[in-house]
Enzyme design. Structure first.
Site, mmCIF file in Angstrom:
data_model
loop_
_atom_site.group_PDB
_atom_site.id
_atom_site.type_symbol
_atom_site.label_atom_id
_atom_site.label_comp_id
_atom_site.label_asym_id
_atom_site.label_seq_id
_atom_site.Cartn_x
_atom_site.Cartn_y
_atom_site.Cartn_z
ATOM 1 N N SER A 182 0.799 -1.226 0.000
ATOM 2 C CA SER A 182 0.000 0.000 0.000
ATOM 3 C C SER A 182 0.829 1.272 0.000
ATOM 4 C CB SER A 182 -0.956 0.000 1.193
ATOM 5 O OG SER A 182 -0.262 -0.158 2.403
ATOM 6 N N HIS A 210 -5.216 -3.022 -3.245
ATOM 7 C CA HIS A 210 -4.783 -2.071 -4.268
ATOM 8 C C HIS A 210 -4.622 -2.699 -5.656
ATOM 9 C CE1 HIS A 210 -4.203 0.952 -1.179
ATOM 10 N NE2 HIS A 210 -3.710 -0.023 -0.448
ATOM 11 N N LYS A 241 -11.788 1.188 -2.582
ATOM 12 C CA LYS A 241 -10.700 1.786 -3.352
ATOM 13 C C LYS A 241 -11.106 1.799 -4.830
ATOM 14 C CE LYS A 241 -7.723 1.128 0.472
ATOM 15 N NZ LYS A 241 -7.051 0.185 1.341
HETATM 16 C C1 LIG Z 1 -7.107 0.037 2.812
HETATM 17 C C2 LIG Z 1 -6.516 -1.269 3.141
HETATM 18 C C3 LIG Z 1 -7.153 -2.155 4.010
HETATM 19 C C4 LIG Z 1 -8.378 -1.773 4.787
HETATM 20 O O1 LIG Z 1 -9.496 -1.729 3.983
HETATM 21 P P1 LIG Z 1 -10.721 -0.815 4.423
HETATM 22 O O2 LIG Z 1 -11.859 -1.303 3.608
HETATM 23 O O3 LIG Z 1 -10.331 0.581 4.114
HETATM 24 O O4 LIG Z 1 -10.919 -1.042 5.890
HETATM 25 C C5 LIG Z 1 -6.617 -3.412 4.164
HETATM 26 N N1 LIG Z 1 -5.475 -3.769 3.538
HETATM 27 C C6 LIG Z 1 -4.810 -2.917 2.734
HETATM 28 C C7 LIG Z 1 -3.547 -3.370 2.065
HETATM 29 C C8 LIG Z 1 -5.297 -1.644 2.528
HETATM 30 O O5 LIG Z 1 -4.628 -0.790 1.751
#
Ligand SMILES: *Cc1c(COP(=O)(O)O)cnc(C)c1O
Length: 390
Positions: A182, A210, A241
């Protein structure tokens, strides 16, 4: 008896964080999530959203929410195992399983909760979790919550992971990795991880927060990117996302999903997400799959950034994803560059420890299909000016 000030310790800790340049502040956003962002009352060009495909304000998703709200209301009602599991959630799970080509999927309210729920359901005392050092915080928290033994291996170091697996005598082994990291944007060596898991009889849990929507010809994520599949894979992806809405899902074999319905506490002991959001996600999936122009636009923007940004003292790390990390170094310098950009109407927050390792404070630039080439060139020019001004 003297009374103590219960807030003094907290204040001292906050002051210490501020002195180290580590105090975080929230911006108040008004209007839609899009590159042209109204932040703290100012018009900004944003390069820090995870809305990679530009779906967060897509008219088809908005219409789906409006229509569904008329039919099903706005509340989640109850947890899934009581009366919260709506037809729309169920349709979404079936659509997600079909989308990623796996037998079954389970919808969670957030990715954080999915990671906590899955890992603490599958691993417990006497089991072992093998985790990449740069994994997302939610995966680390999940490992702690599970009470399993946690072995962290150096980032993407398959040989080090193999040594740890070979030594382990744990009853159950779970290898856990971000599929796309991330804060760095690089991709895990998934085929090699899977091969090790097969050899050492371990599960492979991939967090594709991602990669989903972004990687693969049809946006099916990191598994499509590599063309790998297998029953040992526990695939998790978030829907807040690239999918533009909110939520997450876990996909895998039927028995796995059935087990999680019985055992994942973050699935069981929480109110179901409002079904209108499932309706929005059902509208998002065909757009993700069919509108390949969005991924093509992303590739154009990534090439524009990487072809034109030539930092002298900073380092743009290798990445083929919309996460483009510009490593600055110290917290103060990263903050200064971010502030320089902000004064010119460009929003790229500084990411500092403990989110990233000490000494690697950075600007985490994220691109979206909703950006234009001109937007990216404005960022490039502003960064060159910022470096010149240092
Ligand atoms: C954003 C993210 C999460 C958490 O997801 P949410 O739906 O925002 O709680 C988990 N793992 C990674 C790698 C992330 O980037």
């Amino acid at each position: 008896m003297t009374t103590t000030d219960p807030f003094r310790e907290l204040r001292e800790e906050l002051d210490a964080r501020a002195a180290e340049g580590l105090l975080r502040k929230r911006r108040i956003i008004a209007g839609k999530q899009q590159p042209a962002l109204l932040a703290d009352g100012e018009d900004m060009l944003s390069f820090c959203s995870n809305d990679y495909l530009g779906l967060a304000s897509h008219p088809a998703l908005i219409a789906a929410v409006q229509q569904a709200a008329q039919e099903v209301g706005v509340g989640g009602g109850a947890s899934h195992l009581i009366t919260g599991h709506h037809r729309l959630h169920h349709e979404l799970e079936e659509a997600l399983a079909h989308f990623v080509g796996m037998p079954r999927a389970l919808f969670f309210s957030t990715g954080y909760m999915a990671n906590l729920g899955v890992i603490s359901a599958l691993a417990g005392r006497g089991d072992a979790i093998f985790a990449d050092r740069l994994n997302h915080a939610s995966l680390n928290d999940a490992a702690v919550l599970s009470r399993a033994d946690l072995h962290r291996y150096p980032h993407n170091d398959v040989a080090a992971l193999e040594k740890q697996l070979a030594r382990s005598t744990a009853r159950r082994k779970l290898v856990v990795a971000d599929a796309v990291f991330s804060m760095d944007g690089d991709i895990a060596p998934v085929p090699q991880l899977l091969e090790l898991c097969e050899r050492y009889d371990a599960w492979l849990m991939l967090d594709d927060a991602h990669g989903f929507g972004v990687l693969g010809a049809h946006g099916k994520g990191t598994l499509e990117h590599f063309g790998v599949h297998g029953p040992r894979i526990i695939y998790m992806a978030t829907l807040g996302k690239a999918a533009g809405v909110s939520g997450a899902f876990v996909a895998g074999e039927s028995e796995l999903v059935e087990y999680l319905i019985q055992r994942a506490r973050t699935y069981i002991y929480t109110t179901a997400m409002p079904p209108v959001l499932a309706a929005a996600l059902l509208a998002a999936l065909p757009i993700i799959e069919k509108e390949t122009s969005r991924r093509e636009q992303l590739q154009t923007l990534i090439a524009t950034l990487r072809g034109n940004l030539k930092p002298k003292q900073w380092r743009l790390d290798e990445s083929i994803t919309p996460i483009q990390p510009l490593i600055i170094g110290s917290n103060e310098d990263a903050l200064r560059v971010s502030e320089h950009l902000r004064e010119r109407g460009i929003l790229v927050p500084a990411i500092r420890p403990p989110t990233v390792p000490q000494g690697t404070a950075r600007l985490r630039i994220t691109l979206s299909a909703a950006h234009t080439v001109e937007d990216v060139m404005r960022l490039v020019n502003a960064l060159h000016a910022a470096e010149g001004a240092q």
